[in-house]
Motif scaffolding. Sequence first.
Motif, PDB file in Angstrom:
ATOM      1  N   MET A  28      -2.991  -4.877  -4.791  1.00  0.00           N
ATOM      2  CA  MET A  28      -3.869  -5.585  -3.858  1.00  0.00           C
ATOM      3  C   MET A  28      -4.512  -4.580  -2.908  1.00  0.00           C
ATOM      4  O   MET A  28      -3.827  -3.767  -2.294  1.00  0.00           O
ATOM      5  CB  MET A  28      -3.058  -6.605  -3.059  1.00  0.00           C
ATOM      6  N   GLU A  29      -5.835  -4.635  -2.820  1.00  0.00           N
ATOM      7  CA  GLU A  29      -6.582  -3.758  -1.925  1.00  0.00           C
ATOM      8  C   GLU A  29      -7.354  -4.600  -0.915  1.00  0.00           C
ATOM      9  O   GLU A  29      -7.981  -5.594  -1.279  1.00  0.00           O
ATOM     10  CB  GLU A  29      -7.562  -2.880  -2.698  1.00  0.00           C
ATOM     11  N   VAL A  30      -7.305  -4.200   0.342  1.00  0.00           N
ATOM     12  CA  VAL A  30      -8.093  -4.831   1.395  1.00  0.00           C
ATOM     13  C   VAL A  30      -8.969  -3.762   2.033  1.00  0.00           C
ATOM     14  O   VAL A  30      -8.468  -2.732   2.495  1.00  0.00           O
ATOM     15  CB  VAL A  30      -7.197  -5.490   2.465  1.00  0.00           C
ATOM     16  N   ILE A  31     -10.280  -3.995   2.035  1.00  0.00           N
ATOM     17  CA  ILE A  31     -11.233  -3.046   2.601  1.00  0.00           C
ATOM     18  C   ILE A  31     -11.871  -3.681   3.835  1.00  0.00           C
ATOM     19  O   ILE A  31     -12.492  -4.745   3.749  1.00  0.00           O
ATOM     20  CB  ILE A  31     -12.320  -2.681   1.580  1.00  0.00           C
ATOM     21  N   GLY A  32     -11.696  -3.060   4.996  1.00  0.00           N
ATOM     22  CA  GLY A  32     -12.202  -3.601   6.252  1.00  0.00           C
ATOM     23  C   GLY A  32     -13.664  -3.246   6.479  1.00  0.00           C
ATOM     24  O   GLY A  32     -14.064  -2.100   6.303  1.00  0.00           O
ATOM     25  N   VAL A  33     -14.454  -4.232   6.888  1.00  0.00           N
ATOM     26  CA  VAL A  33     -15.853  -4.014   7.244  1.00  0.00           C
ATOM     27  C   VAL A  33     -16.040  -4.173   8.750  1.00  0.00           C
ATOM     28  O   VAL A  33     -16.751  -3.405   9.390  1.00  0.00           O
ATOM     29  CB  VAL A  33     -16.780  -4.996   6.495  1.00  0.00           C
ATOM     30  N   GLU A  34     -15.363  -5.163   9.323  1.00  0.00           N
ATOM     31  CA  GLU A  34     -15.461  -5.429  10.762  1.00  0.00           C
ATOM     32  C   GLU A  34     -14.180  -6.112  11.217  1.00  0.00           C
ATOM     33  O   GLU A  34     -13.608  -6.929  10.487  1.00  0.00           O
ATOM     34  CB  GLU A  34     -16.668  -6.331  11.043  1.00  0.00           C
ATOM     35  N   GLY A  35     -13.698  -5.793  12.421  1.00  0.00           N
ATOM     36  CA  GLY A  35     -12.496  -6.433  12.943  1.00  0.00           C
ATOM     37  C   GLY A  35     -11.235  -5.886  12.299  1.00  0.00           C
ATOM     38  O   GLY A  35     -11.213  -4.774  11.755  1.00  0.00           O
ATOM     39  N   LEU A  36     -10.153  -6.668  12.345  1.00  0.00           N
ATOM     40  CA  LEU A  36      -8.857  -6.266  11.810  1.00  0.00           C
ATOM     41  C   LEU A  36      -8.332  -7.293  10.822  1.00  0.00           C
ATOM     42  O   LEU A  36      -8.491  -8.498  11.019  1.00  0.00           O
ATOM     43  CB  LEU A  36      -7.822  -6.099  12.927  1.00  0.00           C
ATOM     44  N   VAL A  37      -7.697  -6.781   9.765  1.00  0.00           N
ATOM     45  CA  VAL A  37      -7.001  -7.627   8.787  1.00  0.00           C
ATOM     46  C   VAL A  37      -5.569  -7.123   8.698  1.00  0.00           C
ATOM     47  O   VAL A  37      -5.344  -5.920   8.529  1.00  0.00           O
ATOM     48  CB  VAL A  37      -7.651  -7.546   7.392  1.00  0.00           C
ATOM     49  N   GLN A  38      -4.615  -8.020   8.789  1.00  0.00           N
ATOM     50  CA  GLN A  38      -3.223  -7.621   8.620  1.00  0.00           C
ATOM     51  C   GLN A  38      -2.833  -7.803   7.155  1.00  0.00           C
ATOM     52  O   GLN A  38      -2.851  -8.913   6.626  1.00  0.00           O
ATOM     53  CB  GLN A  38      -2.290  -8.449   9.501  1.00  0.00           C
ATOM     54  N   LEU A  39      -2.496  -6.703   6.498  1.00  0.00           N
ATOM     55  CA  LEU A  39      -2.047  -6.725   5.113  1.00  0.00           C
ATOM     56  C   LEU A  39      -0.544  -6.565   5.101  1.00  0.00           C
ATOM     57  O   LEU A  39      -0.012  -5.592   5.623  1.00  0.00           O
ATOM     58  CB  LEU A  39      -2.716  -5.588   4.323  1.00  0.00           C
ATOM     59  N   GLY A  40       0.137  -7.538   4.520  1.00  0.00           N
ATOM     60  CA  GLY A  40       1.594  -7.507   4.596  1.00  0.00           C
ATOM     61  C   GLY A  40       2.282  -7.926   3.314  1.00  0.00           C
ATOM     62  O   GLY A  40       1.755  -8.710   2.528  1.00  0.00           O
ATOM     63  N   GLY A  41       3.488  -7.374   3.121  1.00  0.00           N
ATOM     64  CA  GLY A  41       4.362  -7.732   2.020  1.00  0.00           C
ATOM     65  C   GLY A  41       5.792  -7.821   2.523  1.00  0.00           C
ATOM     66  O   GLY A  41       6.042  -7.858   3.733  1.00  0.00           O
ATOM     67  N   ARG A  42       6.741  -7.817   1.615  1.00  0.00           N
ATOM     68  CA  ARG A  42       8.144  -7.964   1.997  1.00  0.00           C
ATOM     69  C   ARG A  42       8.660  -6.787   2.821  1.00  0.00           C
ATOM     70  O   ARG A  42       9.546  -6.935   3.658  1.00  0.00           O
ATOM     71  CB  ARG A  42       9.010  -8.114   0.745  1.00  0.00           C
ATOM     72  N   LEU A  43       8.086  -5.618   2.610  1.00  0.00           N
ATOM     73  CA  LEU A  43       8.631  -4.420   3.243  1.00  0.00           C
ATOM     74  C   LEU A  43       7.903  -4.001   4.508  1.00  0.00           C
ATOM     75  O   LEU A  43       8.324  -3.052   5.176  1.00  0.00           O
ATOM     76  CB  LEU A  43       8.634  -3.260   2.239  1.00  0.00           C
ATOM     77  N   GLY A  44       6.815  -4.666   4.857  1.00  0.00           N
ATOM     78  CA  GLY A  44       6.124  -4.292   6.083  1.00  0.00           C
ATOM     79  C   GLY A  44       4.650  -4.665   6.077  1.00  0.00           C
ATOM     80  O   GLY A  44       4.133  -5.224   5.093  1.00  0.00           O
ATOM     81  N   ASN A  45       3.971  -4.363   7.196  1.00  0.00           N
ATOM     82  CA  ASN A  45       2.569  -4.707   7.387  1.00  0.00           C
ATOM     83  C   ASN A  45       1.780  -3.499   7.863  1.00  0.00           C
ATOM     84  O   ASN A  45       2.331  -2.574   8.467  1.00  0.00           O
ATOM     85  CB  ASN A  45       2.419  -5.818   8.442  1.00  0.00           C
ATOM     86  N   VAL A  46       0.466  -3.530   7.604  1.00  0.00           N
ATOM     87  CA  VAL A  46      -0.452  -2.562   8.192  1.00  0.00           C
ATOM     88  C   VAL A  46      -1.684  -3.322   8.655  1.00  0.00           C
ATOM     89  O   VAL A  46      -2.049  -4.353   8.077  1.00  0.00           O
ATOM     90  CB  VAL A  46      -0.878  -1.445   7.204  1.00  0.00           C
ATOM     91  N   ASN A  47      -2.314  -2.830   9.723  1.00  0.00           N
ATOM     92  CA  ASN A  47      -3.573  -3.407  10.193  1.00  0.00           C
ATOM     93  C   ASN A  47      -4.727  -2.586   9.649  1.00  0.00           C
ATOM     94  O   ASN A  47      -4.817  -1.384   9.899  1.00  0.00           O
ATOM     95  CB  ASN A  47      -3.614  -3.424  11.721  1.00  0.00           C
ATOM     96  N   VAL A  48      -5.607  -3.259   8.907  1.00  0.00           N
ATOM     97  CA  VAL A  48      -6.741  -2.594   8.266  1.00  0.00           C
ATOM     98  C   VAL A  48      -7.982  -2.836   9.112  1.00  0.00           C
ATOM     99  O   VAL A  48      -8.400  -3.986   9.311  1.00  0.00           O
ATOM    100  CB  VAL A  48      -6.958  -3.123   6.838  1.00  0.00           C
ATOM    101  N   GLY A  49      -8.575  -1.749   9.626  1.00  0.00           N
ATOM    102  CA  GLY A  49      -9.759  -1.861  10.462  1.00  0.00           C
ATOM    103  C   GLY A  49     -11.029  -1.531   9.697  1.00  0.00           C
ATOM    104  O   GLY A  49     -11.007  -1.266   8.490  1.00  0.00           O
ATOM    105  N   ALA A  50     -12.148  -1.536  10.405  1.00  0.00           N
ATOM    106  CA  ALA A  50     -13.434  -1.212   9.797  1.00  0.00           C
ATOM    107  C   ALA A  50     -13.409   0.203   9.225  1.00  0.00           C
ATOM    108  O   ALA A  50     -12.946   1.139   9.877  1.00  0.00           O
ATOM    109  CB  ALA A  50     -14.543  -1.340  10.828  1.00  0.00           C
ATOM    110  N   GLY A  51     -13.878   0.358   7.991  1.00  0.00           N
ATOM    111  CA  GLY A  51     -13.895   1.669   7.355  1.00  0.00           C
ATOM    112  C   GLY A  51     -12.558   2.107   6.794  1.00  0.00           C
ATOM    113  O   GLY A  51     -12.419   3.252   6.347  1.00  0.00           O
ATOM    114  N   GLN A  52     -11.573   1.210   6.785  1.00  0.00           N
ATOM    115  CA  GLN A  52     -10.254   1.540   6.259  1.00  0.00           C
ATOM    116  C   GLN A  52      -9.945   0.701   5.025  1.00  0.00           C
ATOM    117  O   GLN A  52     -10.528  -0.357   4.792  1.00  0.00           O
ATOM    118  CB  GLN A  52      -9.178   1.307   7.319  1.00  0.00           C
ATOM    119  N   LYS A  53      -8.993   1.207   4.245  1.00  0.00           N
ATOM    120  CA  LYS A  53      -8.540   0.485   3.059  1.00  0.00           C
ATOM    121  C   LYS A  53      -7.023   0.417   3.046  1.00  0.00           C
ATOM    122  O   LYS A  53      -6.343   1.435   3.203  1.00  0.00           O
ATOM    123  CB  LYS A  53      -9.037   1.159   1.774  1.00  0.00           C
ATOM    124  N   GLY A  54      -6.502  -0.793   2.888  1.00  0.00           N
ATOM    125  CA  GLY A  54      -5.066  -0.978   2.744  1.00  0.00           C
ATOM    126  C   GLY A  54      -4.740  -1.267   1.293  1.00  0.00           C
ATOM    127  O   GLY A  54      -5.446  -2.033   0.630  1.00  0.00           O
TER     128      GLY A  54
END
Length: 227
Positions: A187-213
């Motif tokens: 699963m890939e999340v690519i941020g364009v604007e704002g923040l997206v929280q990408l999470g699974g069983r082992l933890g989370n990351v916040n994906v911002g603009a210009g970032q990829k989780g």
Amino acid sequence: MKSSKFTSILLIFGLLLFTSAVVTQLSEYLTEAVKVVYKNDGKTDKSISDDIRELLGTSNAYAGRDVALVLKVSGKAEVKSGSNNWESLNRGTRLHGGDQVRTSDQTLVALVFTDDKSMLKIRSQSQVTIHGDRSKAGIKKRIDMGIGQLWAKVTKGGAGFRIETPTGVAAVKGTEFYVNLGLDGVMEVIGVEGLVQLGGRLGNVNVGAGQKGVLEKGKLPLLGQTK
């Protein structure tokens, strides 16, 4: 008797005002959404207005069970409601909570949620189920994604928006982003604007603009920059 008639008139008048307000609000939502969907298609303001009138006239989109309205279908797409068979998905189709959508090769489906003008684009070779739970705050949206590619633009202050996959969850409150889910379950999340929280069983990351989780099953999510 006169009092009863007067009360009935007031109730009817109030219902008409409410319906008019809902249609006006939806018309505003659709105008903005259609401009976003067709911004690269060279449509004029008049043709956009014609599209709005057609969508409002044919969809009856303010009905209580509707959670989203299909704005555009390019290519071949199908929808499945409940135990019904798969049917062709067309512009103006009203989507209800629990409806499944699948797309073929070289296909794009664009839809707008009827409460807050949040938008979703479903790209080729994708399959999703759209859930919407209504409350006073609006429609709490959950997209179950089996495979494919999505683009979402979520209105801030809404009732909530989540994209769930077998690998993990992307949860947002107001942002623009892409989600890719391959056959390998990555699963890939690519941020364009704002923040997206990408999470699974082992933890989370916040994906911002210009970032990829990036999230794989059984692993920690990784965060990097888009190229």
